[in-house]
Write an enzyme that holds these catalytic residues in place. Structure first.
Site, PDB file in Angstrom:
ATOM      1  N   LYS A  52      38.205  17.494  21.615  1.00 13.61           N
ATOM      2  CA  LYS A  52      38.667  16.126  21.741  1.00 13.61           C
ATOM      3  C   LYS A  52      39.839  16.010  22.706  1.00 13.61           C
ATOM      4  O   LYS A  52      40.179  14.928  23.158  1.00 13.61           O
ATOM      5  CB  LYS A  52      39.145  15.619  20.354  1.00 13.61           C
ATOM      6  CG  LYS A  52      38.141  15.710  19.246  1.00 13.61           C
ATOM      7  CD  LYS A  52      38.877  15.346  17.915  1.00 13.61           C
ATOM      8  CE  LYS A  52      38.079  15.832  16.748  1.00 13.61           C
ATOM      9  NZ  LYS A  52      38.844  15.718  15.489  1.00 13.61           N
ATOM     10  N   ASP A 110      41.581  19.827  28.860  1.00 12.08           N
ATOM     11  CA  ASP A 110      42.996  19.458  28.730  1.00 12.08           C
ATOM     12  C   ASP A 110      43.933  20.564  29.201  1.00 12.08           C
ATOM     13  O   ASP A 110      44.842  20.334  29.980  1.00 12.08           O
ATOM     14  CB  ASP A 110      43.323  19.045  27.275  1.00 12.08           C
ATOM     15  CG  ASP A 110      42.838  20.057  26.229  1.00 12.08           C
ATOM     16  OD1 ASP A 110      42.255  21.096  26.611  1.00 12.08           O
ATOM     17  OD2 ASP A 110      43.046  19.791  25.027  1.00 12.08           O
ATOM     18  N   ASP A 113      44.455  28.140  28.279  1.00 10.93           N
ATOM     19  CA  ASP A 113      45.425  29.002  27.610  1.00 10.93           C
ATOM     20  C   ASP A 113      44.963  30.449  27.787  1.00 10.93           C
ATOM     21  O   ASP A 113      45.207  31.042  28.834  1.00 10.93           O
ATOM     22  CB  ASP A 113      45.471  28.526  26.145  1.00 10.93           C
ATOM     23  CG  ASP A 113      46.542  29.189  25.324  1.00 10.93           C
ATOM     24  OD1 ASP A 113      47.709  29.158  25.731  1.00 10.93           O
ATOM     25  OD2 ASP A 113      46.220  29.729  24.247  1.00 10.93           O
ATOM     26  N   LYS A 141      48.320  27.348  31.466  1.00 13.11           N
ATOM     27  CA  LYS A 141      49.374  28.298  31.054  1.00 13.11           C
ATOM     28  C   LYS A 141      48.959  29.687  31.523  1.00 13.11           C
ATOM     29  O   LYS A 141      48.420  30.481  30.735  1.00 13.11           O
ATOM     30  CB  LYS A 141      49.480  28.340  29.521  1.00 13.11           C
ATOM     31  CG  LYS A 141      50.083  27.137  28.850  1.00 13.11           C
ATOM     32  CD  LYS A 141      50.247  27.467  27.356  1.00 13.11           C
ATOM     33  CE  LYS A 141      50.375  26.250  26.514  1.00 13.11           C
ATOM     34  NZ  LYS A 141      50.296  26.542  25.067  1.00 13.11           N
ATOM     35  N   PHE A 162      54.022  25.255  23.311  1.00  6.75           N
ATOM     36  CA  PHE A 162      52.948  24.472  22.726  1.00  6.75           C
ATOM     37  C   PHE A 162      53.224  22.997  22.957  1.00  6.75           C
ATOM     38  O   PHE A 162      54.259  22.473  22.545  1.00  6.75           O
ATOM     39  CB  PHE A 162      52.797  24.774  21.237  1.00  6.75           C
ATOM     40  CG  PHE A 162      51.478  24.312  20.710  1.00  6.75           C
ATOM     41  CD1 PHE A 162      50.334  25.069  20.905  1.00  6.75           C
ATOM     42  CD2 PHE A 162      51.367  23.089  20.067  1.00  6.75           C
ATOM     43  CE1 PHE A 162      49.098  24.626  20.457  1.00  6.75           C
ATOM     44  CE2 PHE A 162      50.134  22.638  19.611  1.00  6.75           C
ATOM     45  CZ  PHE A 162      49.003  23.409  19.808  1.00  6.75           C
ATOM     46  N   VAL A 163      52.303  22.330  23.639  1.00  6.58           N
ATOM     47  CA  VAL A 163      52.518  20.932  24.014  1.00  6.58           C
ATOM     48  C   VAL A 163      51.527  20.015  23.295  1.00  6.58           C
ATOM     49  O   VAL A 163      50.419  20.422  22.937  1.00  6.58           O
ATOM     50  CB  VAL A 163      52.411  20.739  25.551  1.00  6.58           C
ATOM     51  CG1 VAL A 163      53.592  21.368  26.259  1.00  6.58           C
ATOM     52  CG2 VAL A 163      51.096  21.284  26.100  1.00  6.58           C
ATOM     53  N   ASP A 169      46.671  17.970  20.679  1.00 11.28           N
ATOM     54  CA  ASP A 169      47.115  17.817  19.288  1.00 11.28           C
ATOM     55  C   ASP A 169      47.798  19.066  18.753  1.00 11.28           C
ATOM     56  O   ASP A 169      47.660  20.160  19.294  1.00 11.28           O
ATOM     57  CB  ASP A 169      45.907  17.541  18.392  1.00 11.28           C
ATOM     58  CG  ASP A 169      45.053  18.800  18.193  1.00 11.28           C
ATOM     59  OD1 ASP A 169      44.673  19.422  19.212  1.00 11.28           O
ATOM     60  OD2 ASP A 169      44.788  19.171  17.030  1.00 11.28           O
TER      61      ASP A 169
HETATM   62  P1  IMP Z   1      41.694  28.885  25.454  1.00 11.21           P
HETATM   63  O1  IMP Z   1      40.270  29.248  25.161  1.00 11.21           O
HETATM   64  O2  IMP Z   1      42.637  29.855  24.770  1.00 11.21           O
HETATM   65  O3  IMP Z   1      41.992  28.767  26.922  1.00 11.21           O
HETATM   66  O4  IMP Z   1      41.950  27.533  24.686  1.00 11.21           O
HETATM   67  C1  IMP Z   1      42.081  26.313  25.292  1.00 11.21           C
HETATM   68  C2  IMP Z   1      42.158  25.261  24.214  1.00 11.21           C
HETATM   69  O5  IMP Z   1      43.212  25.557  23.306  1.00 11.21           O
HETATM   70  C3  IMP Z   1      42.494  23.894  24.784  1.00 11.21           C
HETATM   71  O6  IMP Z   1      41.331  23.151  25.038  1.00 11.21           O
HETATM   72  C4  IMP Z   1      43.313  23.274  23.675  1.00 11.21           C
HETATM   73  O7  IMP Z   1      42.459  22.608  22.764  1.00 11.21           O
HETATM   74  C5  IMP Z   1      43.951  24.415  22.958  1.00 11.21           C
HETATM   75  N1  IMP Z   1      45.353  24.592  23.379  1.00 11.21           N
HETATM   76  C6  IMP Z   1      45.880  25.594  24.098  1.00 11.21           C
HETATM   77  N2  IMP Z   1      47.196  25.434  24.300  1.00 11.21           N
HETATM   78  C7  IMP Z   1      47.519  24.277  23.690  1.00 11.21           C
HETATM   79  C8  IMP Z   1      48.758  23.537  23.567  1.00 11.21           C
HETATM   80  O8  IMP Z   1      49.843  23.914  24.056  1.00 11.21           O
HETATM   81  N3  IMP Z   1      48.672  22.368  22.881  1.00 11.21           N
HETATM   82  C9  IMP Z   1      47.519  21.908  22.321  1.00 11.21           C
HETATM   83  N4  IMP Z   1      46.349  22.553  22.422  1.00 11.21           N
HETATM   84  C10 IMP Z   1      46.348  23.731  23.106  1.00 11.21           C
HETATM   85 MG    MG Z   2      40.837  21.673  23.073  1.00  8.66          MG
END
Ligand code: IMP
Ligand code: MG
Length: 190
Positions: A52, A110, A113, A141, A162-163, A169
């Site tokens: 979302k 969005d 990470d 990030k 963490f934002v 959210d």
């Molecule tokens: P990844 O697979 O670890 O790259 O995860 C990415 C997902 O983690 C994003 O789509 C977000 O839903 C969530 N996420 C990562 N960092 C943050 C943050 O700082 N705030 C909120 N959601 C985050």
């Molecule tokens: Mg997400």
């Protein structure tokens, strides 16, 4: 009339990292890059919003891109709850289209990470036969990367904090804030 409540900083927010005006500039930059990279309006371009967290970014971006676009939605799980990334990616809502081999896709995300979600999803869509796939991420990030993945369009690189807000959210809260902000530590520690 503007909603006054939303423009006051929420009590749980430590500071605003990216203001509404700055977000608008980031969206305009990415929209311009997409318009430049997909100049032929007769070729289908699908903006694929990852639910979302990307919904606000998607809404602003699709209004700002000038060329015609189609939209679709997928939902994947990466974070169970809170601020800890899980290891596996689950597809909770998929796209079912008969025109994949005629489709250029820009995934709208969005934030990147660990990179696991986008690495998995781009491969998944390639396997489904998409003609081309790029990723537009509002935030990145890079210091958190656990797998090798780079987005094609990035609004802004941020530090490891963490934002929330502008769709993002913490435990389903703060998505409706119009800015991107950093939570006060007491919010996760309590
Ligand atoms: P990844 O697979 O670890 O790259 O995860 C990415 C997902 O983690 C994003 O789509 C977000 O839903 C969530 N996420 C990562 N960092 C943050 C943050 O700082 N705030 C909120 N959601 C985050
Ligand atoms: Mg997400």
């Amino acid at each position: 009339m503007e909603n006054q409540k939303k423009y006051n900083i929420n009590d749980d927010i430590d500071y605003v990292m990216i203001s509404e005006a700055e977000l608008k500039e980031l969206v305009t930059k990415i929209a311009g890059q997409i318009d430049e990279d997909y100049p032929d309006p007769t070729k289908k371009l699908l903006l694929l919003c990852i639910l979302k967290g990307s919904v606000v970014f998607m809404g602003d971006l699709m209004k700002t891109i000038k060329r015609p676009v189609e939209i679709d939605f997928m939902k994947v799980s990466s974070y169970g709850s809170g601020t800890v990334s899980s290891n596996s990616v689950n597809i909770l809502l998929d796209i079912h289209r008969g025109d994949m081999n005629n489709l250029d896709i820009v995934i709208i995300e969005d934030i990147i990470d660990s990179g696991k979600t986008m690495k998995y999803l781009t491969q998944y869509l390639k396997n489904k036969g998409a003609r081309s796939i790029r990723v537009a991420a509002l935030l990145d990030k890079p210091s958190r990367r656990a797998v090798d993945f780079d987005a094609d369009y990035i609004g802004c690189e941020i530090e490891d904090e963490f934002v929330v807000g502008y769709g993002l959210d913490y435990d389903e809260r703060y998505r409706a804030l119009p800015y991107v902000g950093v939570l006060k530590p007491h919010v996760y520690n309590s």
